[in-house]
Write a protein that holds these residues in place. Structure first.
Motif, PDB file in Angstrom:
ATOM      1  N   GLY A 124      -5.333  -4.766  -4.063  1.00 54.48           N
ATOM      2  CA  GLY A 124      -4.736  -5.024  -2.796  1.00 54.48           C
ATOM      3  C   GLY A 124      -5.490  -4.431  -1.615  1.00 54.48           C
ATOM      4  O   GLY A 124      -5.130  -4.377  -0.679  1.00 54.48           O
ATOM      5  N   HIS A 125      -6.789  -4.704  -2.067  1.00 48.41           N
ATOM      6  CA  HIS A 125      -8.046  -4.432  -0.836  1.00 48.41           C
ATOM      7  C   HIS A 125      -8.613  -5.647  -0.419  1.00 48.41           C
ATOM      8  O   HIS A 125      -8.538  -6.621  -1.275  1.00 48.41           O
ATOM      9  CB  HIS A 125      -9.033  -3.283  -1.389  1.00 48.41           C
ATOM     10  N   PRO A 126      -9.216  -5.711   0.803  1.00 47.94           N
ATOM     11  CA  PRO A 126      -9.956  -6.975   1.370  1.00 47.94           C
ATOM     12  C   PRO A 126     -11.037  -7.134   0.482  1.00 47.94           C
ATOM     13  O   PRO A 126     -11.416  -6.042  -0.225  1.00 47.94           O
ATOM     14  CB  PRO A 126     -10.246  -6.422   2.685  1.00 47.94           C
ATOM     15  N   LYS A 182      -6.087  -9.378   1.781  1.00 42.89           N
ATOM     16  CA  LYS A 182      -5.739  -8.639   0.728  1.00 42.89           C
ATOM     17  C   LYS A 182      -5.769  -9.265  -0.822  1.00 42.89           C
ATOM     18  O   LYS A 182      -5.358 -10.273  -1.013  1.00 42.89           O
ATOM     19  CB  LYS A 182      -4.520  -7.804   0.455  1.00 42.89           C
ATOM     20  N   ALA A 241      -2.505  -9.208   5.573  1.00 45.95           N
ATOM     21  CA  ALA A 241      -2.027  -9.401   4.292  1.00 45.95           C
ATOM     22  C   ALA A 241      -2.844 -10.709   3.479  1.00 45.95           C
ATOM     23  O   ALA A 241      -3.093 -10.747   2.266  1.00 45.95           O
ATOM     24  CB  ALA A 241      -0.577  -9.842   4.046  1.00 45.95           C
ATOM     25  N   ASN A 257      -5.237  -9.199  -4.481  1.00 47.12           N
ATOM     26  CA  ASN A 257      -4.450  -8.485  -5.727  1.00 47.12           C
ATOM     27  C   ASN A 257      -4.886  -8.920  -7.188  1.00 47.12           C
ATOM     28  O   ASN A 257      -5.011 -10.141  -7.463  1.00 47.12           O
ATOM     29  CB  ASN A 257      -3.002  -8.950  -5.705  1.00 47.12           C
ATOM     30  N   GLU A 282     -10.636  -7.767   8.898  1.00 50.28           N
ATOM     31  CA  GLU A 282      -9.722  -7.584   7.423  1.00 50.28           C
ATOM     32  C   GLU A 282      -8.588  -6.559   7.462  1.00 50.28           C
ATOM     33  O   GLU A 282      -7.638  -6.587   6.861  1.00 50.28           O
ATOM     34  CB  GLU A 282     -10.751  -7.329   6.454  1.00 50.28           C
ATOM     35  N   ARG A 283      -9.027  -5.194   8.199  1.00 45.58           N
ATOM     36  CA  ARG A 283      -8.015  -4.334   7.946  1.00 45.58           C
ATOM     37  C   ARG A 283      -6.965  -4.016   9.249  1.00 45.58           C
ATOM     38  O   ARG A 283      -5.970  -3.626   8.751  1.00 45.58           O
ATOM     39  CB  ARG A 283      -8.799  -3.040   7.870  1.00 45.58           C
ATOM     40  N   TYR A 301     -10.211   2.763   0.983  1.00 46.20           N
ATOM     41  CA  TYR A 301     -10.120   2.204   2.091  1.00 46.20           C
ATOM     42  C   TYR A 301     -10.961   2.230   3.193  1.00 46.20           C
ATOM     43  O   TYR A 301     -11.598   1.700   4.057  1.00 46.20           O
ATOM     44  CB  TYR A 301      -8.613   2.169   2.479  1.00 46.20           C
TER      45      TYR A 301
END
Length: 304
Positions: free
Chosen positions: A144-146, A126, A123, A128, A214-215, A13
């Motif tokens: 689960g990351h952008p 993200k 969300a 998946n 994004e975060r 992250y």
């Protein structure tokens, strides 16, 4: 096990924005143009992306605006530093000071301390990954990351190939190592220096978008918190090599992850953990500088 998973996830992250600045900045480094403005360019990408998304409710327009304005800063840096032969360190520091000043001015005009995107959910960004997300521990780390986070790690390989396996990368390195020889070969040196700086500006824009939109779906002035300078340190430690420099960026990501996760158990002293990444940066720079000095000293002794 949960703590380990959190540390590894946060490592990915927190490494992504630094990696993007690193893999973008190595081209300017190899072209012998030290781009000190990575910090300001990343902050510009973070600010413009959130501001435009706030005003237009369009993520696409926000991303395009962030990239274009950051490229504009890249052109300003290139024109003053390359065409006008100005001091690139002074120019870079100037950009690093101007960008937060502009952001602060606009925030004060809007009468808000920071910009929150109420219509945007973190969300939504993200990704998946099917099958992988169901794997214990690994799924939590890798899924689960952008999308820009994944682009950052893919970019390590892409820019390594671009640097060492293409004519463009070879010419950039020739320009940086011996500009006079490059000119004698008919290479348009300024053109390659401009391209090198603009690649860095583009990657910094993505880093800023990743960091703010994004975060967090928000912007707070100076939220880059020295990540651009950490990227410069990683480039220096890795000698401008994409993979080696990216590994140093990941090391700083590990330090940030440890600082955040361990501070939970530190109670009143938790604030002290925020300095861990910067202490590690200074320590790594000191060790790398000493190793380089030692090698030069040994070579000089052999020549004597």
């Amino acid at each position: 096990m949960e703590l380990l998973g959190n540390i590894l996830y946060d490592t990915v992250y927190h490494s992504a924005p630094i990696i993007l600045c690193v893999i973008g900045g190595i081209f300017a480094y190899k072209a012998n143009v030290l781009n000190i403005a990575l910090e300001g360019m990343m902050l510009n990408g973070a600010f413009v992306s959130v501001l435009v998304a706030y005003l237009t409710d369009s993520i696409t327009v926000a991303i395009i605006a962030a990239i274009l304005t950051t490229l504009l800063w890249g052109l300003v840096f290139s024109f003053l530093g390359i065409t006008c032969k100005g001091n690139v360190i002074v120019i870079g520091l100037g950009i690093n000071l101007i960008v937060p000043a502009i952001a602060d001015f606009i925030l004060k005009r809007m009468e808000i301390a920071n910009i929150n995107l109420q219509s945007v959910s973190v969300a939504d960004f993200k990704l998946n990954i099917p099958f992988i997300e169901n794997i214990p521990l690994i799924g939590k780390i890798l899924s689960g990351h952008p999308i820009i986070t994944y682009l950052a790690f893919i970019g390590i390989v892409f820019f390594a190939v671009l640097m060492y396996k293409t004519r463009f990368g070879i010419y950039v390195r020739v320009v940086g190592e011996n500009e006079d020889s490059a000119i004698s070969l008919g290479i348009k040196t300024e053109r390659y220096k401009y391209a090198a700086v603009l690649i860095g500006a583009f990657c910094c824009a993505l880093a800023g978008i990743n960091l703010s939109m994004e975060r967090m779906a928000m912007f707070t002035n100076n939220m880059t918190a020295g990540r651009g300078f950490i990227a410069i340190a990683a480039i220096y430690c890795g000698q401008g090599k994409p993979v080696a420099s990216a590994l140093y960026a990941i090391l700083f990501g590990v330090a940030r992850s440890l600082a955040i996760n361990l501070s939970v158990y530190a109670g009143p002293a938790s604030g002290l953990f925020d300095i861990i990444p910067y202490i590690i940066m200074v320590a790594v720079l000191a060790v790398v500088s000493y190793m380089k000095y030692k090698k030069v000293k040994v070579r000089g002794f052999k020549l004597d």
